[in-house]
Scaffold this motif. Structure first.
Motif, PDB file in Angstrom:
ATOM      1  N   THR A  12       0.844  -1.192   0.000  1.00 42.07           N
ATOM      2  CA  THR A  12       0.000   0.000   0.000  1.00 42.07           C
ATOM      3  C   THR A  12       0.879   1.243   0.000  1.00 42.07           C
ATOM      4  N   ILE A  13       0.640   2.145  -0.939  1.00 39.70           N
ATOM      5  CA  ILE A  13       1.418   3.380  -1.000  1.00 39.70           C
ATOM      6  C   ILE A  13       0.468   4.551  -0.844  1.00 39.70           C
ATOM      7  N   SER A  14       0.995   5.663  -0.347  1.00 37.95           N
ATOM      8  CA  SER A  14       0.152   6.834  -0.133  1.00 37.95           C
ATOM      9  C   SER A  14      -0.266   7.435  -1.465  1.00 37.95           C
ATOM     10  N   GLN A  15      -1.343   8.178  -1.432  1.00 35.79           N
ATOM     11  CA  GLN A  15      -1.964   8.678  -2.661  1.00 35.79           C
ATOM     12  C   GLN A  15      -1.067   9.634  -3.435  1.00 35.79           C
ATOM     13  N   ASN A  16      -0.178  10.345  -2.731  1.00 34.41           N
ATOM     14  CA  ASN A  16       0.669  11.322  -3.416  1.00 34.41           C
ATOM     15  C   ASN A  16       2.108  10.853  -3.552  1.00 34.41           C
ATOM     16  N   ALA A  17       2.341   9.560  -3.371  1.00 34.09           N
ATOM     17  CA  ALA A  17       3.707   9.033  -3.419  1.00 34.09           C
ATOM     18  C   ALA A  17       4.212   8.921  -4.863  1.00 34.09           C
ATOM     19  N   PHE A  18       5.506   9.132  -5.038  1.00 35.36           N
ATOM     20  CA  PHE A  18       6.180   8.965  -6.329  1.00 35.36           C
ATOM     21  C   PHE A  18       7.414   8.081  -6.148  1.00 35.36           C
ATOM     22  N   LEU A  19       7.855   7.514  -7.256  1.00 32.36           N
ATOM     23  CA  LEU A  19       9.057   6.683  -7.283  1.00 32.36           C
ATOM     24  C   LEU A  19      10.006   7.243  -8.325  1.00 32.36           C
ATOM     25  N   ALA A  20      11.242   7.533  -7.934  1.00 34.00           N
ATOM     26  CA  ALA A  20      12.271   7.995  -8.868  1.00 34.00           C
ATOM     27  C   ALA A  20      13.368   6.947  -8.946  1.00 34.00           C
ATOM     28  N   LYS A  61      19.402  11.655  -2.333  1.00 33.61           N
ATOM     29  CA  LYS A  61      19.411  12.101  -0.935  1.00 33.61           C
ATOM     30  C   LYS A  61      19.416  13.622  -0.842  1.00 33.61           C
ATOM     31  N   SER A  62      20.121  14.273  -1.769  1.00 35.16           N
ATOM     32  CA  SER A  62      20.181  15.740  -1.738  1.00 35.16           C
ATOM     33  C   SER A  62      18.843  16.366  -2.108  1.00 35.16           C
ATOM     34  N   TRP A  63      18.010  15.635  -2.843  1.00 30.90           N
ATOM     35  CA  TRP A  63      16.694  16.139  -3.247  1.00 30.90           C
ATOM     36  C   TRP A  63      15.594  15.805  -2.252  1.00 30.90           C
ATOM     37  N   PRO A  79       9.698  15.161  -0.302  1.00 36.57           N
ATOM     38  CA  PRO A  79       9.627  14.097   0.695  1.00 36.57           C
ATOM     39  C   PRO A  79       8.701  12.946   0.323  1.00 36.57           C
ATOM     40  N   ASN A  80       7.815  13.165  -0.645  1.00 35.52           N
ATOM     41  CA  ASN A  80       6.903  12.098  -1.057  1.00 35.52           C
ATOM     42  C   ASN A  80       7.481  11.204  -2.155  1.00 35.52           C
ATOM     43  N   VAL A  81       8.768  11.409  -2.491  1.00 37.35           N
ATOM     44  CA  VAL A  81       9.420  10.609  -3.528  1.00 37.35           C
ATOM     45  C   VAL A  81      10.348   9.575  -2.890  1.00 37.35           C
ATOM     46  N   THR A  82      10.202   8.332  -3.320  1.00 34.69           N
ATOM     47  CA  THR A  82      11.138   7.270  -2.944  1.00 34.69           C
ATOM     48  C   THR A  82      12.190   7.163  -4.038  1.00 34.69           C
TER      49      THR A  82
END
Length: 205
Positions: free
Chosen positions: A2-10, A28-30, A35-38
């Motif tokens: 389950t991931i949050s509705q505003n989550a992103f993956l980079a 890490k610098s970004w 904060p919602n990006v993994t």
């Protein structure tokens, strides 16, 4: 998962002879700004021909003529790496919240992934790369692209980014470019900051 509705993956994709650890600090610098990006920074699937690092495809004897075929031959292994990460993090049916961040050969593979239509992701951020895909191209046109390149790059000339911009726009894609005077084959602080701003815009859209 389950991931949050505003989550992103980079997914950060390194250059030839490098490894995932080299790009990990960029994510890490970004992180504080998005904060919602993994961020995930894998190794390419092949051991490099000329160093202790990894490669998406071999550059031994590579030429402008044979490069596109090598990119195409690298697609299955590239797709396997991406599919594994996307599935692991719960984004298999959420590609509109996935972003590729490439450097050099990682940019080549990222642009090929969207220009071929295989990966209709939210965006591509490409540093110091080129478009080297076999024709014809059937792109995922909703993908937004930022390309950053230095004019003093002795590995891949900056005109490759300008050429990629022209070709991708002709296919109906949305492309921004940043050409940095005097910069070599690397990522500058300014280029990284501009890229993070682009990523912020993507995740807030």
């Amino acid at each position: 998962m389950t991931i949050s509705q505003n989550a992103f993956l980079a997914i950060l994709l390194h250059g030839v002879g490098s490894n995932g650890d080299d790009l990990e600090p960029l994510g890490k610098s970004w992180q504080a700004r998005v904060p919602n990006v993994t961020f995930v920074s894998p190794n390419a699937p092949e051991r490099c021909d000329f160093s202790s690092g990894y490669q998406w495809f071999s550059v031994a004897g590579v030429t402008p003529e044979n490069r596109p075929a090598r990119v195409s031959a690298a697609r299955p292994a590239f797709d396997a790496v991406i599919s594994s990460i996307v599935e692991e993090h719960g984004f298999s049916d959420k590609l509109d919240r996935v972003v590729f961040v490439g450097f050099s050969q990682g940019t080549i593979m990222s642009l090929d992934a969207v220009a071929s239509g295989r990966w209709p992701v939210a965006g591509v951020i490409g540093f110091s790369g080129r478009l080297a895909s076999e024709k014809p191209l059937t792109p995922a046109k909703d993908t937004k692209i930022l390309l950053v390149h230095g004019t003093s790059d002795s590995v891949i000339p900056s005109w490759e980014t300008e050429k990629a911009e022209t070709e991708l726009k002709a296919l109906g894609m949305q492309v921004e470019t940043v050409i940095e005077p005097g910069l070599g084959h690397t990522i500058s602080i300014g280029g990284a900051d501009r890229a993070c701003g682009f990523l912020e815009t993507l995740v807030k859209a």
